[in-house]
Design an enzyme around this catalytic site. Structure first.
Site, PDB file in Angstrom:
ATOM      1  CG  ASP A 326      46.209  42.307  47.759  1.00 39.52           C
ATOM      2  OD1 ASP A 326      45.572  41.278  48.279  1.00 39.52           O
ATOM      3  OD2 ASP A 326      47.309  42.047  47.144  1.00 39.52           O
ATOM      4  CG  ASP A 610      50.070  42.120  44.274  1.00 35.46           C
ATOM      5  OD1 ASP A 610      49.464  41.668  43.984  1.00 35.46           O
ATOM      6  OD2 ASP A 610      50.840  42.124  45.238  1.00 35.46           O
ATOM      7  CG  ASP A 614      45.102  42.379  41.956  1.00 40.16           C
ATOM      8  OD1 ASP A 614      43.957  41.949  42.607  1.00 40.16           O
ATOM      9  OD2 ASP A 614      46.237  42.153  42.454  1.00 40.16           O
TER      10      ASP A 614
END
Length: 867
Positions: A326, A610, A614
């Site tokens: 990310d 997070d 995800d």
């Protein structure tokens, strides 16, 4: 049919057959029958007992159980107990881990608000969130969690944090306008609200379009069910190893059993001897040694901000060939910061601003006044964009509180997502000044004058073109741009009609900057043969700008958006995936497909995340890495590893640790197998030549429990080598027992066997069988203890440091002391069936035990020189 975001609010209400009075009780009953309740469904869970017994299906565990049964038949109760404790502990650990993993769905459920305000029968009432139905009119205000997906009917400065779905921390300003485009990512559906997000500002009215499993959160719950956790490369290797070991031991034991029968030995005696050989050959301690080494590895990594949730995942890190990361908070600081300022017709880096320059100071002061963010007791309160302006002021000793106190606010027009502006009226130098900041595209047509070092002048077409070029360049580099303007005004209050005829002061460009250590970490990945990939919900321009800065992106063609993934089949994505380094505006489904595409290409994938969005990809990845600071519980529960500092560089450290741990485990297995091979070769030698049995069963038990276990654990705790990150990721499809590994086991085992056979023959020369078995047993024990130093590394012990691993010395000393207690303590000599040895015999044993070590070291020194 077009999607809800493409339709007007009137069309959506018509489609769902709802009026402004809301649903009637009858409507609710009918819709509950049609759509069910607003809750996430659970798939049938496996019982704890079934999970526990499922742990015994592993072949290595089956081999250990067979070993325990054989030990029991031999009357070795102590060995049986030890093996069973190891097996049961492993089963308990696996069961506990399974139960923890099932928390993912529970945490998804916790994201929905327990109550909601809806319009029914022309009255606003409060109901349980699970009673919401499609068509309900839902009322939201600041602080509310959104309990269902819906289309906005009204928005009054409504801002919603959707980070759990999109991964982006900035609140989204909502609008009621239809969106005409197809394939719009969740992050861009500004006229929709989604379950699991929460309202940070304003209020709004929503018509519910989806509940339960049909919501975006529900789709993620489905994906979590379909995402399969994979076995780690070490687990696969140990499974294959177990199969080959079982086959090899069976063949050897049958061979010796057959020879004994041919030689005329009794059936029962032949069988028991073959069984005792199987006990010697099976490395009973292997499973517990691997567990202990991995456990020590997790403790070390926890000190380095990486908490391992799944023990075997430690080793998988060493095999990682792709890291899908990310952007926000992992590669970047997750804090907006001013990068550049455009004032007086020039671009100035933020750290070169000068307060002695009147225009530059004026730009900072105005940005602090038209701003609601504050820092209090080291806490940051307010919008991240405004906080970046506050930090800019603080960098130049301008406290926002002091500046605002000296220039008091009289009136304010709050930021509005439709206007994209915020204005305040402040008393500055005895004058009423209206300050307006916001999007340049909105303000440009309202500017009539410009502030320069030569004074205020009319705003010309030339000024406009230059500002547009600067703004375009800022945007291309992923910077978020705010324009700062003002005008004198005589009134004591302001309204939106006053936001015109403005004087331009400057542009302030900001971004969420990369972490300082990100560039070095990315470079380390690339050097180690690992492909870093950025997957983000952010815009493509911002993502590519950051990716270029830290070295992930070399060519703009390596970046694509989520809608482009939609157009690719799984096969096309697999072909393309190696050429893509940046994915922007992606959905949870896209992330899952990207991870699967890399895995189909034979890669071991680490995925960071997070948010709730995800979760499926984290579970599917070989190593799911959740953020400990900003991460949701769903992300953490779906992951194998949690970062306590949310830092990409910590993943790279963890990979280095994982590689070292695998090398250590492999060396420990090499030690165990080569030692066992030595014992087998001695037994084969004695059997083929018709000599007495070289070892008593109690000797084999001592060897397995002491001279095997302690040195193997010590080898597993070998300090990590920095050289490990210069190698490419290992091929996970290469079995542990490959040709090179097997050859080395054979040769090292042969060296130990030769020394042991010489000692055995010397003992037989005395005419006393017990002396012969004692000399063979002592030589085998001591040579295996010394062999622990050989097995520390593929390099010579003199290269890596003789005393760099204190545990190998501790294991060696304990083993030698225990061996000599067996040889000389009166009570133990009878238990272990050993004869009293002379000083000369002991001297020969010491020399013979060190011979395999010296030969090994000689070869390793030559190997290093050749390299």
């Amino acid at each position: 049919m077009s999607e809800f975001h493409q339709q007007s609010s009137v069309e959506v209400m018509d489609l769902l057959d709802v009026t402004n009075e809301g649903l009637s009780d009858y409507d609710v009953q009918i819709r509950q029958e049609e759509y069910g309740f607003n809750e996430l469904e659970e798939s049938k869970r496996t019982s704890i007992l079934a999970v526990f017994f499922g742990q015994f299906k592993d072949l290595l565990v089956i081999i250990l159980l067979i070993a325990a049964s054989i030990s029991f038949l031999l009357g070795e109760v102590g060995s049986t107990i030890v093996i069973m404790i190891v097996v049961i502990l492993n089963a308990i650990l696996g069961t506990v881990q399974h139960i923890k993993a099932e928390k993912s769905l529970d945490n998804l459920k916790a994201l929905t608000s327990p109550v909601a305000k809806v319009m029914r029968n022309n009255q606003i009432i409060e109901i349980l969130s699970e009673e919401i139905v499609v068509g309900d009119i839902l009322f939201l205000e600041a602080g509310d969690y959104v309990s269902a997906d819906g289309r906005l009917l009204e928005s009054h400065n409504l801002q919603i944090n959707e980070s759990s779905l999109t991964g982006e921390s900035l609140a989204v300003a909502k609008s009621t306008d239809p969106i005409s485009e197809d394939n719009v990512p969740i992050a861009d559906k500004n006229n929709m609200v989604f379950t699991g997000s929460f309202v940070t500002n304003g209020r709004g009215t929503v018509i519910v379009t989806a509940i339960g499993m049909d919501t975006e959160i529900g789709k993620i719950a489905n994906l979590l069910d379909t995402a399969k956790e994979k076995k780690t490369p070490l687990q696969v290797s140990l499974d294959n190893f177990g199969e080959k070991l079982a086959l090899a031991i069976t063949i050897i034991c049958l061979f010796i059993f057959t020879i004994d029968l041919v030689r005329g030995r009794a059936l029962v005696e032949s069988f028991m001897f073959a069984v005792s050989l199987a006990v010697a050959a099976i490395p009973e301690a292997l499973s517990s040694i691997v567990t202990i080494v991995l456990a020590f590895g997790t403790q070390k990594m926890a000190k380095e901000n990486a908490i391992i949730r799944k023990l075997y995942a430690v080793e998988s890190l060493g095999s990682v060939s792709v890291i899908c990361s990310d952007k926000t908070g992992t590669l970047t600081q997750n804090k907006m910061a001013v990068q550049q300022v455009f004032v007086d017709q020039q671009i100035i880096p933020y750290d070169r601003l000068n307060r002695s320059n009147a225009i530059q100071e004026q730009c900072i002061v105005l940005a602090l006044l038209c701003n609601n963010a504050v820092t209090s007791d080291q806490k940051e309160i307010g919008d991240p964009t405004e906080m970046a302006l506050v930090k800019l002021g603080r960098a130049f000793q301008l406290s926002e509180l002091t500046v605002r106190e000296n220039n008091p606010r009289i009136s304010e027009i709050p930021f509005d997502s439709d206007r994209k502006l915020m204005s305040t009226l402040n008393r500055i130098n005895q004058q009423n000044i209206m300050i307006t900041k916001g999007a340049l595209d909105v303000l440009l047509s309202r500017i009539v004058k410009i502030e320069t070092s030569n004074g205020i002048s009319n705003f010309t077409e030339e000024h406009r073109k230059k500002i547009e070029i600067v703004n375009r360049n800022f945007s291309k580099n992923g910077l978020r741009v705010l324009a700062i303007t003002y005008k004198n005004i005589a009134k004591q209050s302001i309204d939106i009609q006053d936001e015109k005829d403005l004087t331009f002061v400057g542009l302030i460009a900001m971004m969420d900057p990369p972490r300082e250590e990100s560039r070095a970490a990315v470079a380390s990945c690339i050097k180690a043969g690992i492909k870093p990939v950025m997957i983000t919900g952010d815009h493509k321009i911002t993502a590519t700008a950051i990716a270029k800065q830290i070295g992930i992106l070399k060519n703009p063609s390596e970046a694509i958006e989520g809608y482009e993934i939609e157009e690719l089949t799984d096969e096309q994505l697999q072909e393309k995936v190696q050429d893509i380094s940046v994915y922007a505006r992606v959905s949870p489904e896209h992330k899952l497909r990207i991870v699967k595409a890399w895995q189909e290409k034979g890669n071991v994938v680490a995925m960071t995340g997070d948010g709730v969005n995800d979760g499926p990809a984290l579970k599917q990845a070989d190593i799911g890495v959740a953020m400990g600071v900003a991460g949701t519980e769903v992300a953490k529960d779906a992951s194998s590893m949690v970062l306590t500092d949310d830092n990409f560089s910590t993943i790279v450290k963890a990979i280095s640790n994982g590689r070292s741990l695998y090398a250590n485990i492999k060396n420990a297995i090499m030690f165990l197998l080569s030692g066992n091979a030595g014992a087998i070769f001695v037994v084969l030698y004695a059997t083929v030549l018709g000599l007495p049995v070289p070892f008593a069963p109690v000797h084999l038990l001592f060897i397995n429990l002491l001279t095997d276990s302690l040195p193997a654990i010590a080898i597993g705790l070998e300090p990590h080598s920095k050289k490990i990150m210069k190698d490419k990721p290992r091929n996970i499809h290469m079995p542990l027992l490959n040709k090179k590994f097997t050859t080395q086991v054979f040769l090292e085992g042969l060296l130990i066997a030769i020394s042991t056979i010489i000692a055995f023959r010397m003992g037989l020369a005395t005419g006393d069988t017990i002396t012969a078995t004692t000399m063979a047993f002592t030589t085998l024990c001591l040579s295996r203890l010394v062999h622990g130093f050989n097995s520390r590394s593929k390099e010579s012990i003199f290269t890596i440091g003789v005393f760099s691993n204190k545990y190998t010395w501790l294991a060696f000393i304990i083993g030698v002391v225990c061996l000599h207690l067996v040889l000389f303590m009166p009570g133990l000599t009878s238990v272990f069936e050993v004869a009293k040895l002379s000083g000369l015999q002991l001297g020969f044993i010491y020399v013979l035990s060190f011979m395999p070590f010296l030969v090994n070291q000689w070869f390793k020194v030559l190997y290093v020189r050749r390299r």
